[in-house]
Design a protein around this motif. Structure first.
Motif, mmCIF file in Angstrom:
data_model
loop_
_atom_site.group_PDB
_atom_site.id
_atom_site.type_symbol
_atom_site.label_atom_id
_atom_site.label_comp_id
_atom_site.label_asym_id
_atom_site.label_seq_id
_atom_site.Cartn_x
_atom_site.Cartn_y
_atom_site.Cartn_z
ATOM 1 N N ALA A 88 -34.181 -74.364 5.012
ATOM 2 C CA ALA A 88 -33.152 -73.593 5.713
ATOM 3 C C ALA A 88 -33.494 -72.112 5.719
ATOM 4 O O ALA A 88 -33.336 -71.425 6.736
ATOM 5 C CB ALA A 88 -31.793 -73.824 5.055
ATOM 6 N N PHE A 92 -34.430 -69.835 9.279
ATOM 7 C CA PHE A 92 -33.632 -68.689 9.711
ATOM 8 C C PHE A 92 -34.201 -67.352 9.232
ATOM 9 O O PHE A 92 -33.496 -66.354 9.162
ATOM 10 C CB PHE A 92 -32.185 -68.851 9.235
ATOM 11 N N THR A 321 -17.118 -69.639 7.866
ATOM 12 C CA THR A 321 -17.973 -69.870 9.038
ATOM 13 C C THR A 321 -17.842 -71.282 9.600
ATOM 14 O O THR A 321 -18.468 -71.599 10.597
ATOM 15 C CB THR A 321 -19.451 -69.608 8.684
ATOM 16 N N CYS A 322 -17.043 -72.111 8.936
ATOM 17 C CA CYS A 322 -16.832 -73.483 9.436
ATOM 18 C C CYS A 322 -15.355 -73.849 9.342
ATOM 19 O O CYS A 322 -14.954 -74.682 8.520
ATOM 20 C CB CYS A 322 -17.693 -74.471 8.659
ATOM 21 N N LEU A 337 -26.942 -73.589 6.176
ATOM 22 C CA LEU A 337 -27.320 -73.898 7.560
ATOM 23 C C LEU A 337 -26.217 -73.508 8.537
ATOM 24 O O LEU A 337 -26.483 -72.895 9.582
ATOM 25 C CB LEU A 337 -27.630 -75.384 7.687
ATOM 26 N N VAL A 338 -24.974 -73.843 8.201
ATOM 27 C CA VAL A 338 -23.856 -73.529 9.095
ATOM 28 C C VAL A 338 -23.702 -72.021 9.251
ATOM 29 O O VAL A 338 -23.599 -71.488 10.368
ATOM 30 C CB VAL A 338 -22.551 -74.150 8.561
ATOM 31 N N SER A 341 -26.539 -70.298 11.135
ATOM 32 C CA SER A 341 -26.470 -70.660 12.556
ATOM 33 C C SER A 341 -25.419 -69.822 13.281
ATOM 34 O O SER A 341 -25.646 -69.323 14.385
ATOM 35 C CB SER A 341 -26.143 -72.148 12.716
ATOM 36 N N VAL A 342 -24.267 -69.656 12.639
ATOM 37 C CA VAL A 342 -23.173 -68.900 13.253
ATOM 38 C C VAL A 342 -23.502 -67.411 13.328
ATOM 39 O O VAL A 342 -23.250 -66.756 14.335
ATOM 40 C CB VAL A 342 -21.867 -69.121 12.455
ATOM 41 N N ARG A 344 -26.509 -65.847 13.067
ATOM 42 C CA ARG A 344 -27.837 -65.420 13.527
ATOM 43 C C ARG A 344 -27.783 -64.480 14.735
ATOM 44 O O ARG A 344 -28.466 -63.443 14.743
ATOM 45 C CB ARG A 344 -28.712 -66.632 13.841
#
Length: 356
Positions: A88, A92, A321-322, A337-338, A341-342, A344
């Motif tokens: 991960a 990123f 973030t989720c 990861l979540v 991803s949000v 980035r």
């Protein structure tokens, strides 16, 4: 622990400013805990101030507790969990991984069975190019299943016949004439002679010139800072690993002289990012902090030196973030990861574009 809860924006900003003043410089190099006899990583040079280039001048760091591996039922699963985190981070473009101790007992870091050391050792092993691992890492029980992990396939894991402007190498224990540089194993068919004479077993980043490819005996190169591929050419060049003995040390013992100028905590109790955040303030060194099984609240409780009683006050942003998650819990490796991803697009937009 103070019974008074600080809730104002001014109080939070004051906490951040106070922490920034306490930040201590730390030489950025390979994790010294990977092995007692392993080689150091040579860092050379520094950044010129306020020069724009095609490189990336901001960094992204993530911090997480080593205790997350204790939730795995076997050594194989613990190793695989560490591999997920490493993958991960590379996907990123994370520049630094901080493993902090949230154990109330504060286990001694020299203990080979310590979960923090275990995670840090696996992370550093995976970050190291394959052709250097046998020279850097002696046999160790923590690494017995590392060969089963998925490779990172990062840009600095250059293949044998692949040409790259930069390469990672290790200084060879070979005598050289006075005034000449050392020889380096950089994972190529020929060795590299560098511009400096260094002690053996030091890991270095070498810059190669395409014009030197035809030399019949060896390649020629010069030692550069491990950050040069990122700042000069915009290449992602792996991550460093830092161990923090306490939760507070994540903030106060920064690898960067300036400290972290943007800190973000993650929690299901944080502010919803789906509608409230479209931008971040400009930053040079971003720090994202993830909690363990019991969240960052447990990490705060583990460090008696922190005088706040609301963990969100340690950060400039405290985010969820989720939102509306379907599972009761999100594992740390999933949260990384979540969150990346949000965030980035915001990170790429707000990261400093100069060396200022």
């Amino acid at each position: 622990m103070s019974s008074k809860r600080k809730t104002t924006k001014e109080t939070r900003q004051g906490t951040v400013e106070k922490r920034a003043k306490l930040a201590l410089p730390s030489k950025q190099k390979s994790c010294p805990y990977a092995s007692d006899s392993g080689p150091e990583r040579e860092a050379a040079g520094s950044h010129d101030l306020c020069n724009k280039s095609k490189g990336r001048h901001y960094t992204v760091s993530i911090a997480l507790p080593g205790s997350i591996v204790d939730n795995a039922q076997s050594t194989e699963l613990k190793t695989y969990l560490a591999g997920q985190i490493a993958r991960a981070a590379v996907i990123f473009n994370v520049d630094e991984i901080i493993v902090f101790n949230e154990s109330v007992q504060r286990k001694v870091l020299s203990n080979a069975q310590d979960c923090n050391l275990f995670l840090a050792r696996i992370l550093q092993y995976l970050e190291t190019p394959q052709y250097l691992r046998k020279q850097i890492f002696p046999k160790h029980p923590d690494l017995q299943y590392a060969g089963l992990l998925n490779p990172l396939d990062a840009p600095h894991h250059v293949r044998l016949d692949e040409w790259s402007e930069y390469r990672e190498g290790i200084v060879l224990d070979r005598p050289v004439k006075s005034g000449r540089g050392s020889y380096v194993n950089a994972g190529m068919r020929k060795e590299v002679r560098i511009d400096k004479c260094l002690k053996p077993n030091v890991r270095v980043t070498v810059h190669l010139s395409p014009s030197e490819k035809t030399d019949p005996k060896y390649y020629k190169g010069r030692v550069v800072s491990p950050t040069a591929p990122r700042t000069e050419s915009g290449l992602y060049w792996g991550y460093t690993v830092r161990l923090a003995q306490t939760f507070g040390a994540v903030f106060t013992e920064s690898s960067y002289k300036e400290g972290y100028d943007l800190t973000i905590g993650t929690s299901d109790k944080g502010e919803d990012t789906s509608s409230n955040y479209s931008d971040l303030p400009q930053f040079k060194h971003l720090l994202l902090v993830f909690g363990g099984l019991q969240g960052l609240e447990a990490s705060l409780e583990s460090d008696e030196s922190l005088v706040v009683d609301d963990v969100s006050l340690l950060f400039q942003f405290y985010l969820n973030t989720c939102p509306n998650q379907g599972s009761r819990t999100i594992r740390t490796e999933e949260a990384i990861l979540v969150t990346l991803s949000v965030l980035r697009p915001l990170i790429e937009k707000s990261g400093c574009t100069t060396t200022c």
